[in-house]
Design a protein around this motif. Structure first.
Motif, PDB file in Angstrom:
ATOM      1  N   LEU A 256       0.803  -1.229  -0.065  1.00 38.75           N
ATOM      2  CA  LEU A 256       0.225  -0.038  -0.125  1.00 38.75           C
ATOM      3  C   LEU A 256       0.783   1.318   0.241  1.00 38.75           C
ATOM      4  O   LEU A 256       0.464   2.212  -0.396  1.00 38.75           O
ATOM      5  CB  LEU A 256      -0.911   0.163   1.201  1.00 38.75           C
ATOM      6  N   ARG A 257       2.077   1.057   0.314  1.00 36.88           N
ATOM      7  CA  ARG A 257       2.994   2.184   0.094  1.00 36.88           C
ATOM      8  C   ARG A 257       3.410   2.869  -1.031  1.00 36.88           C
ATOM      9  O   ARG A 257       4.053   3.777  -1.446  1.00 36.88           O
ATOM     10  CB  ARG A 257       4.257   2.067   1.126  1.00 36.88           C
ATOM     11  N   SER A 258       3.266   1.956  -1.993  1.00 41.93           N
ATOM     12  CA  SER A 258       3.762   2.263  -3.444  1.00 41.93           C
ATOM     13  C   SER A 258       3.002   3.562  -4.136  1.00 41.93           C
ATOM     14  O   SER A 258       1.902   3.594  -3.759  1.00 41.93           O
ATOM     15  CB  SER A 258       3.306   0.947  -4.301  1.00 41.93           C
ATOM     16  N   PRO A 259       3.607   4.220  -4.788  1.00 44.18           N
ATOM     17  CA  PRO A 259       3.087   5.472  -5.511  1.00 44.18           C
ATOM     18  C   PRO A 259       1.991   4.930  -6.204  1.00 44.18           C
ATOM     19  O   PRO A 259       1.154   5.680  -6.727  1.00 44.18           O
ATOM     20  CB  PRO A 259       4.224   6.133  -5.970  1.00 44.18           C
ATOM     21  N   TRP A 260       2.196   3.860  -6.966  1.00 42.11           N
ATOM     22  CA  TRP A 260       1.182   3.284  -7.988  1.00 42.11           C
ATOM     23  C   TRP A 260      -0.094   3.080  -7.331  1.00 42.11           C
ATOM     24  O   TRP A 260      -1.244   3.329  -7.776  1.00 42.11           O
ATOM     25  CB  TRP A 260       1.437   2.005  -8.523  1.00 42.11           C
ATOM     26  N   PHE A 261      -0.025   2.812  -5.919  1.00 48.46           N
ATOM     27  CA  PHE A 261      -1.394   2.544  -5.168  1.00 48.46           C
ATOM     28  C   PHE A 261      -2.183   3.868  -4.962  1.00 48.46           C
ATOM     29  O   PHE A 261      -3.134   4.045  -5.410  1.00 48.46           O
ATOM     30  CB  PHE A 261      -1.222   1.837  -3.704  1.00 48.46           C
ATOM     31  N   ALA A 262      -1.188   5.144  -4.564  1.00 57.02           N
ATOM     32  CA  ALA A 262      -1.897   6.410  -4.467  1.00 57.02           C
ATOM     33  C   ALA A 262      -2.391   6.837  -6.011  1.00 57.02           C
ATOM     34  O   ALA A 262      -3.638   7.507  -5.941  1.00 57.02           O
ATOM     35  CB  ALA A 262      -0.938   7.289  -4.003  1.00 57.02           C
ATOM     36  N   ALA A 263      -1.566   6.511  -7.123  1.00 57.41           N
ATOM     37  CA  ALA A 263      -2.076   7.051  -8.287  1.00 57.41           C
ATOM     38  C   ALA A 263      -3.526   6.188  -8.744  1.00 57.41           C
ATOM     39  O   ALA A 263      -4.331   6.504  -9.236  1.00 57.41           O
ATOM     40  CB  ALA A 263      -0.972   6.601  -9.292  1.00 57.41           C
ATOM     41  N   GLY A 264      -3.593   4.946  -8.434  1.00 60.74           N
ATOM     42  CA  GLY A 264      -4.639   4.268  -8.687  1.00 60.74           C
ATOM     43  C   GLY A 264      -5.970   4.594  -7.642  1.00 60.74           C
ATOM     44  O   GLY A 264      -7.062   4.840  -8.643  1.00 60.74           O
ATOM     45  N   ALA A 265      -5.552   5.087  -6.585  1.00 58.80           N
ATOM     46  CA  ALA A 265      -6.841   5.562  -5.637  1.00 58.80           C
ATOM     47  C   ALA A 265      -7.359   7.036  -6.431  1.00 58.80           C
ATOM     48  O   ALA A 265      -8.556   7.436  -6.567  1.00 58.80           O
ATOM     49  CB  ALA A 265      -6.330   5.989  -4.231  1.00 58.80           C
ATOM     50  N   ALA A 266      -6.438   7.702  -6.892  1.00 56.15           N
ATOM     51  CA  ALA A 266      -6.604   9.403  -7.453  1.00 56.15           C
ATOM     52  C   ALA A 266      -7.351   8.707  -8.865  1.00 56.15           C
ATOM     53  O   ALA A 266      -8.260   9.708  -9.097  1.00 56.15           O
ATOM     54  CB  ALA A 266      -5.359   9.885  -7.661  1.00 56.15           C
ATOM     55  N   LEU A 267      -6.858   7.763  -9.473  1.00 57.98           N
ATOM     56  CA  LEU A 267      -7.554   7.507 -10.884  1.00 57.98           C
ATOM     57  C   LEU A 267      -8.941   6.956 -10.509  1.00 57.98           C
ATOM     58  O   LEU A 267      -9.964   7.639 -11.321  1.00 57.98           O
ATOM     59  CB  LEU A 267      -6.752   6.396 -11.645  1.00 57.98           C
ATOM     60  N   SER A 268      -9.371   6.085  -9.561  1.00 54.06           N
ATOM     61  CA  SER A 268     -10.596   5.958  -9.230  1.00 54.06           C
ATOM     62  C   SER A 268     -11.529   6.980  -9.005  1.00 54.06           C
ATOM     63  O   SER A 268     -12.592   6.923  -9.629  1.00 54.06           O
ATOM     64  CB  SER A 268     -10.719   4.739  -8.521  1.00 54.06           C
ATOM     65  N   VAL A 269     -11.078   7.859  -8.463  1.00 53.70           N
ATOM     66  CA  VAL A 269     -11.820   9.159  -7.780  1.00 53.70           C
ATOM     67  C   VAL A 269     -12.202   9.867  -9.038  1.00 53.70           C
ATOM     68  O   VAL A 269     -13.372  10.336  -9.243  1.00 53.70           O
ATOM     69  CB  VAL A 269     -11.263   9.718  -6.802  1.00 53.70           C
ATOM     70  N   LEU A 270     -11.096  10.175  -9.872  1.00 52.00           N
ATOM     71  CA  LEU A 270     -11.204  10.645 -11.124  1.00 52.00           C
ATOM     72  C   LEU A 270     -12.448  10.219 -11.984  1.00 52.00           C
ATOM     73  O   LEU A 270     -13.285  11.074 -12.671  1.00 52.00           O
ATOM     74  CB  LEU A 270     -10.071  11.123 -11.856  1.00 52.00           C
ATOM     75  N   LEU A 271     -12.230   8.954 -12.210  1.00 52.26           N
ATOM     76  CA  LEU A 271     -13.404   8.432 -13.121  1.00 52.26           C
ATOM     77  C   LEU A 271     -14.743   8.254 -12.584  1.00 52.26           C
ATOM     78  O   LEU A 271     -15.380   8.474 -13.396  1.00 52.26           O
ATOM     79  CB  LEU A 271     -12.856   6.740 -13.334  1.00 52.26           C
ATOM     80  N   VAL A 272     -14.845   8.186 -11.316  1.00 53.25           N
ATOM     81  CA  VAL A 272     -16.308   8.177 -10.774  1.00 53.25           C
ATOM     82  C   VAL A 272     -16.811   9.579 -10.430  1.00 53.25           C
ATOM     83  O   VAL A 272     -17.916   9.735 -10.391  1.00 53.25           O
ATOM     84  CB  VAL A 272     -16.240   7.351  -9.454  1.00 53.25           C
ATOM     85  N   ALA A 273     -16.046  10.629 -10.560  1.00 53.52           N
ATOM     86  CA  ALA A 273     -16.182  11.793 -10.149  1.00 53.52           C
ATOM     87  C   ALA A 273     -17.447  12.645 -10.945  1.00 53.52           C
ATOM     88  O   ALA A 273     -18.489  13.050 -10.513  1.00 53.52           O
ATOM     89  CB  ALA A 273     -15.150  13.147 -10.489  1.00 53.52           C
ATOM     90  N   PRO A 274     -17.774  12.264 -12.094  1.00 56.08           N
ATOM     91  CA  PRO A 274     -18.972  12.620 -13.078  1.00 56.08           C
ATOM     92  C   PRO A 274     -20.098  12.286 -12.259  1.00 56.08           C
ATOM     93  O   PRO A 274     -21.294  12.974 -12.211  1.00 56.08           O
ATOM     94  CB  PRO A 274     -18.803  12.170 -14.342  1.00 56.08           C
ATOM     95  N   ASN A 275     -20.172  11.079 -11.944  1.00 59.12           N
ATOM     96  CA  ASN A 275     -21.684  10.621 -11.064  1.00 59.12           C
ATOM     97  C   ASN A 275     -21.734  11.002  -9.764  1.00 59.12           C
ATOM     98  O   ASN A 275     -22.809  11.615  -9.371  1.00 59.12           O
ATOM     99  CB  ASN A 275     -21.438   9.008 -11.083  1.00 59.12           C
ATOM    100  N   VAL A 276     -20.472  11.166  -9.273  1.00 59.12           N
ATOM    101  CA  VAL A 276     -20.593  11.931  -7.909  1.00 59.12           C
ATOM    102  C   VAL A 276     -21.174  13.214  -7.889  1.00 59.12           C
ATOM    103  O   VAL A 276     -22.115  13.699  -7.399  1.00 59.12           O
ATOM    104  CB  VAL A 276     -19.303  11.930  -6.950  1.00 59.12           C
TER     105      VAL A 276
END
Length: 529
Positions: free
Chosen positions: A211-231
């Motif tokens: 979970l300390r990988s920067p790719w984990f943080a990047a993935g979290a940001a990506l999922s939030v970005l992709l779901v943002a229109p519905n939110v």
């Protein structure tokens, strides 16, 4: 990294060794096992799904999908778009139900892959595939189109990707995980619970370093970005989904038995032995323990929030795959034991299939329902309708074309001057959707309703001077002249969809636009207002 690359190692093991030096035929056979199970699921659903008629939610999905938006009152956008896409060639129950059939096949394939990934052999794959196919809730998710249809594939894929990351795969797979979360969220918001549960399960183990990988943080940001229109859509309309959940709280929740016991019931007591074995097995092994902890966190959260029993069901292909591995070990090479187990699973599942797949004619099913109800002293119907009508699962698949036809007759009975500005109002989204879907051929005006997203769509400019009111008592008090045009009779429908009135309303006390705010009804409770 594609799925084929992810599978090479377990497939090589099943084929008998490293890829180098393995007979090509053995490797091909190993690769074919999950495909064979998936094909079985696909054929079963293609044969069994396309009968009786559209379920009320499926009608609503089609209508919503034909009005694309970033969200709807009671759901995100993916399932409505899939439903509408399936009808591009015309109204077709087979085309619509082919969508969940494909998802059921893919979910079965992933369950088999997980069994391989967890170290299972051919028998483990067969057990994982067979139980995933015939478990009642899995059958239901693959039998009709719903948000859970998508979840039954997305959740096991999320587990597979997370397991590969924990096992040391490229951390960039967190981006794949993020994409899966986003796709799941565009189908049903409950995917967030599983994503949080998986991450919590990893955080509670020694594998938390991934979970300390920067790719984990990047993935979290990506999922939030992709779901943002519905939110944003939900925010713009005042989070109607939360309003609906609040309005329906306690209306559909089963308080007894406790939520964990309900899980055994919805997956069937005998077949639950497999996933319970899987839960015990993953908790026992350090690198898999996060999956067991994730399940415990998931059930804990949903139990606390009084979720419906089937809400976490998409997780079970993961535990079924895990349980298949120790079962393979326990049975050893005893072919009779293994054959007997496969026969027992099938034999136990067969009696429940007509309750989930519409594989027999409806009159035959009704006789079957009564016979089993009498045998086991069970009342299958939940609305005091007795065993003479189907369970709600099937009751809401009947009568919709007939309803539209009767409404069309009432519309045709109006004078030309009245038809020019007449509106059609329905009590709930099922009735309204049936009128919209089938009413195109009869050139009916768009249906109106105060229920869920129909309320947001509004009056379509209708003045309300003349309204055909379909089962909508909430509108009557706003009109001075009320004439009964007929009664809709559907003895195989739900009690609240049978013997209800169709009214002609004239002389409104106020314009329909000014009445409209009072008709808002965010709810799935259709029996009354």
């Amino acid at each position: 990294m594609n799925l084929t690359v992810l599978l090479d190692r377990p497939l090589q093991r099943l084929a008998g060794g490293s890829r180098t030096g393995v007979r090509e035929g053995a490797f091909a056979w190993a690769r074919a096992l999950p495909l064979i199970c998936a094909a079985g699921a696909l054929l079963l659903h293609l044969f069994g799904n396309a009968h009786y008629g559209f379920f009320r939610d499926e009608l609503y999905f089609i209508v919503c999908g034909r009005r694309p938006a970033f969200g709807y009152v009671d759901q995100p956008s993916l399932v409505p778009l899939l439903a509408a896409f399936s009808q591009l060639g015309g109204i077709s129950l087979f085309a619509l139900r082919a969508v969940p059939a494909v998802f059921a096949a893919l979910a079965t394939y992933v369950a088999c892959v997980l069994a391989l990934e967890f170290g299972g052999g051919a028998f483990a794959v067969l057990v994982a595939g067979l139980v995933t196919i015939v478990a009642p809730e899995m059958l239901a998710f693959g039998a009709r189109l719903s948000p859970d249809t998508v979840q039954m594939l997305i959740w096991p894929l999320m587990a597979l990707v997370a397991y590969r990351i924990v096992r040391g795969a490229d951390a960039r797979l967190w981006m794949v995980f993020a994409l899966l979360v986003a796709v799941g969220a565009w189908a049903k918001y409950s995917v967030a619970f599983f994503a949080v549960s998986l991450i919590a399960g990893i955080a509670f183990t020694r594998e938390r370093h991934v979970l300390r990988s920067p790719w984990f943080a990047a993935g979290a940001a990506l999922s939030v970005l992709l779901v943002a229109p519905n939110v944003f859509w939900q925010w713009h309309y005042g989070f109607p989904m939360l309003q609906l959940l609040h309005n329906d709280y306690d209306k559909f929740m089963l308080k007894w038995p406790p939520f964990p016991i309900q899980q055994i019931m919805v997956m069937s007591p005998l077949l639950s032995i497999v996933w319970i074995a899987g839960l015990w097995w993953v908790l026992k092994h350090p690198q898999m323990r996060f999956l067991g902890l994730a399940y415990i966190v998931l059930i804990g959260m949903m139990w606390t929030l009084d979720a419906k029993a089937y809400y976490p069901a998409a997780v079970y292909p993961v535990l079924i795959a895990a349980g298949a591995v120790p079962i393979e070990d326990w049975t050893g090479v005893r072919k009779r034991w293994r054959t007997a187990m496969l026969v027992l699973i099938t034999a136990f599942a067969v009696p429940s299939i007509p309750f989930v797949l519409p594989v027999v004619p409806l009159p035959t099913y009704l006789k079957y329902q009564v016979a089993l109800g009498n045998l086991f002293h069970i009342k299958f119907h939940i609305d005091n309708g007795g065993n003479g009508i189907p369970i709600q699962y099937y009751g809401d698949m009947t009568g919709w074309p007939q309803l539209e036809s009767q409404v069309a007759q009432a519309y045709d009975g109006l004078s030309p001057a009245e038809r020019a500005h007449a509106a059609i109002y329905a009590h709930n989204f099922g009735e309204a959707s049936a009128i919209d879907l089938y009413g195109r051929a009869d050139r009916l005006p768009p249906a109106l309703s105060g229920n869920n997203n129909y309320w947001i769509w509004g009056t379509h400019g209708a003045s309300g001077q003349v309204v055909i009111d379909v089962n909508g008592p909430e509108l009557l008090r706003n009109y001075r002249t009320v004439t009964r045009a007929g009664t809709f009779h559907n003895p195989t429908g739900m009690p609240y969809e049978n013997d209800f009135p169709i009214w002609i309303l004239r002389s409104p006390k106020a314009p329909l636009a000014s009445i409209w705010p009072s008709l808002k009804n965010y709810s799935y409770a259709f029996g009354g207002m």
